[in-house]
Scaffold this motif. Structure first.
Motif, mmCIF file in Angstrom:
data_model
loop_
_atom_site.group_PDB
_atom_site.id
_atom_site.type_symbol
_atom_site.label_atom_id
_atom_site.label_comp_id
_atom_site.label_asym_id
_atom_site.label_seq_id
_atom_site.Cartn_x
_atom_site.Cartn_y
_atom_site.Cartn_z
ATOM 1 N N HIS A 76 0.884 -1.179 -0.128
ATOM 2 C CA HIS A 76 -0.113 -0.130 0.157
ATOM 3 C C HIS A 76 0.868 1.286 -0.070
ATOM 4 O O HIS A 76 2.011 1.062 0.446
ATOM 5 N N HIS A 77 0.537 2.198 -0.392
ATOM 6 C CA HIS A 77 1.130 3.398 -0.846
ATOM 7 C C HIS A 77 0.692 4.430 0.046
ATOM 8 O O HIS A 77 -0.577 4.624 0.112
ATOM 9 N N GLY A 78 1.693 5.454 0.490
ATOM 10 C CA GLY A 78 1.205 6.733 1.133
ATOM 11 C C GLY A 78 0.358 6.690 2.231
ATOM 12 O O GLY A 78 -0.618 7.619 2.628
ATOM 13 N N LEU A 93 -0.521 -0.149 -11.186
ATOM 14 C CA LEU A 93 0.611 0.989 -10.951
ATOM 15 C C LEU A 93 1.844 0.608 -11.546
ATOM 16 O O LEU A 93 2.856 1.356 -11.362
ATOM 17 N N TYR A 94 2.352 -0.566 -12.113
ATOM 18 C CA TYR A 94 3.482 -1.105 -12.357
ATOM 19 C C TYR A 94 3.690 -0.753 -13.956
ATOM 20 O O TYR A 94 2.624 -0.921 -14.742
ATOM 21 N N ASP A 95 5.133 -0.481 -14.293
ATOM 22 C CA ASP A 95 5.496 -0.376 -15.806
ATOM 23 C C ASP A 95 5.560 -1.953 -16.332
ATOM 24 O O ASP A 95 6.432 -2.761 -15.442
ATOM 25 N N PRO A 96 4.847 -2.574 -16.941
ATOM 26 C CA PRO A 96 4.837 -3.856 -17.394
ATOM 27 C C PRO A 96 6.433 -4.458 -17.659
ATOM 28 O O PRO A 96 6.678 -5.622 -17.217
ATOM 29 N N GLU A 105 -4.134 5.892 -4.216
ATOM 30 C CA GLU A 105 -2.913 5.472 -4.519
ATOM 31 C C GLU A 105 -2.771 5.466 -6.174
ATOM 32 O O GLU A 105 -1.606 5.687 -6.322
ATOM 33 N N TYR A 106 -3.766 5.455 -6.652
ATOM 34 C CA TYR A 106 -3.851 5.726 -8.197
ATOM 35 C C TYR A 106 -3.299 7.182 -8.532
ATOM 36 O O TYR A 106 -2.380 7.596 -9.410
ATOM 37 N N GLU A 107 -3.914 8.061 -7.740
ATOM 38 C CA GLU A 107 -3.554 9.532 -7.923
ATOM 39 C C GLU A 107 -2.169 9.877 -7.387
ATOM 40 O O GLU A 107 -1.572 10.637 -8.347
ATOM 41 N N TRP A 159 -7.477 6.225 -12.499
ATOM 42 C CA TRP A 159 -8.399 5.127 -11.948
ATOM 43 C C TRP A 159 -9.207 4.540 -12.839
ATOM 44 O O TRP A 159 -9.339 3.229 -12.879
ATOM 45 N N GLY A 160 -9.994 5.157 -13.758
ATOM 46 C CA GLY A 160 -10.814 4.481 -14.765
ATOM 47 C C GLY A 160 -10.191 3.630 -15.715
ATOM 48 O O GLY A 160 -11.063 2.883 -16.527
ATOM 49 N N ARG A 161 -8.902 3.681 -15.957
ATOM 50 C CA ARG A 161 -8.156 2.626 -16.885
ATOM 51 C C ARG A 161 -7.735 1.443 -16.120
ATOM 52 O O ARG A 161 -6.883 0.753 -16.724
ATOM 53 N N ARG A 162 -7.921 1.474 -14.748
ATOM 54 C CA ARG A 162 -7.422 0.128 -14.204
ATOM 55 C C ARG A 162 -7.585 -1.044 -14.916
ATOM 56 O O ARG A 162 -6.790 -1.982 -14.756
ATOM 57 N N GLY A 163 -8.815 -1.324 -15.278
ATOM 58 C CA GLY A 163 -9.089 -2.623 -15.841
ATOM 59 C C GLY A 163 -8.458 -2.931 -17.005
ATOM 60 O O GLY A 163 -7.645 -4.117 -17.440
#
Length: 321
Positions: A47-49, A83-86, A116-118, A124-128
């Motif tokens: 978890h972040h922040g 959140l990761y670079d693939p 965490e996305y911010e 956030w809307g592109r997470r899928g």
């Protein structure tokens, strides 16, 4: 014999840099101790922040655990995949898989905290869609062959140790997560005991003609602390369990389903609820669960008390099993 887990998220709300360093070093020593006594896996997460120093870098921690151990697995459950670079993640997991001789297990979910996305600058809307891209890219990258990534030709080396690729599971509690796992032929790791979701995943495996399995938590999956005097432990250290339970619950909407979600607001309510349990060695050995999840450093637990719990688990529970 039950599958045995030592969970470590390194939470400490009152930490200084010195005390947090001591906690991290103690966690590595505990991992080595558990390894020598036959515990199956160290489980960690990210978890972040956060305000309580929740571990943000599970793969760095996993690498340190592998350097301190010989046979125990490390289960990262779960990373926040989008959140990761693939490409970088493919390299990092490949290196850890090589270093450990195949002892890394990665569960990839999409998380549930927009903050965490911010913080990471990810929409956030592109997470899928990002999760789909991540998983598809990892599977291509670990083949060692050249492939197209975002319009350019790339190749990831070295290849991992594990064939056909490092253990990768799709985590979540949604139909989309189950469908994603089945489509890619990856194991599915529901975040709670959800038989309807397991059935849907199996239906999708048949529909896609892929193979996989579901690693679903039991209906009751308590987080354990071992003590010769549970009443004293709850009185002295119950606030640490409650701290983690309340913070975790505060992040989750009513739609989130989790095996360790708590509604307690007091130590007494938490004890009665049963998500966190303090047991004697004898009670733990006769619990009758398929898995035992020890959480020795829970919520900033003092290191000495964490060691006491781990010693009782390894020296008295495991032999009894």
């Amino acid at each position: 014999m039950p599958f045995t887990v030592v969970r470590m998220n390194l939470v400490d709300p009152d930490a200084t840099s010195q005390s947090l360093s001591a906690r991290y070093r103690a966690a590595l020593e505990m991992a080595a101790f558990a390894d020598d006594r036959g515990v199956d896996t160290v489980q960690t997460e990210e978890h972040h922040g956060t305000d309580n120093n929740w571990l943000p870098s599970p793969f760095a921690f996993a690498g340190a655990v592998f350097g301190a151990t010989r046979r125990i697995a490390v289960t990262v459950s779960a990373i926040i995949g989008p959140l990761y670079d693939p490409l970088r993640l493919a390299e990092d997991i490949a290196v850890l898989d090589l270093v450990s001789g195949g002892r890394l297990v990665t569960v990839s979910g999409i998380g549930y905290r927009p903050a965490e996305y911010e913080q990471q600058g990810v929409e956030w809307g592109r997470r899928g869609k990002l999760q789909d891209e991540l998983l598809e890219t990892l599977l291509k990258a670990w083949s060692g062959e050249e492939f197209t990534f975002r319009g350019r030709q790339v190749r990831i080396t070295p290849r991992p140790f594990t064939e056909p690729h490092p253990m990768l599971l799709v985590g979540g509690s949604s139909w989309a997560a189950a469908n994603r796992a089945a489509r890619l032929g990856l194991p599915f790791f529901p975040s709670a005991h959800l038989p309807d979701l397991e059935a849907y995943y199996n239906e999708k495996l048949a529909e896609y003609g892929t193979e996989g399995f579901c690693m679903m938590p039991a209906a009751a999956t308590p987080l354990l602390h071992i003590s010769e005097d549970p009443d004293r432990t709850w009185a002295e250290y119950g606030r640490h369990f409650l701290h983690e339970a309340r913070m975790y619950a505060s992040w989750q909407s009513k739609d989130i389903r989790s095996a360790v979600k708590s509604a307690a607001t007091t130590v007494a309510e938490l004890r009665a609820e049963g998500v966190y349990r303090v047991l004697t060695p004898e009670q733990c050995a006769t619990l009758g669960s398929d898995s035992l999840v020890l959480h020795p450093l829970c919520g900033g637990m003092p290191i000495d008390e964490a060691w006491n719990s781990l010693h009782l688990f390894c020296d008295r529970v495991l032999p009894a099993l």
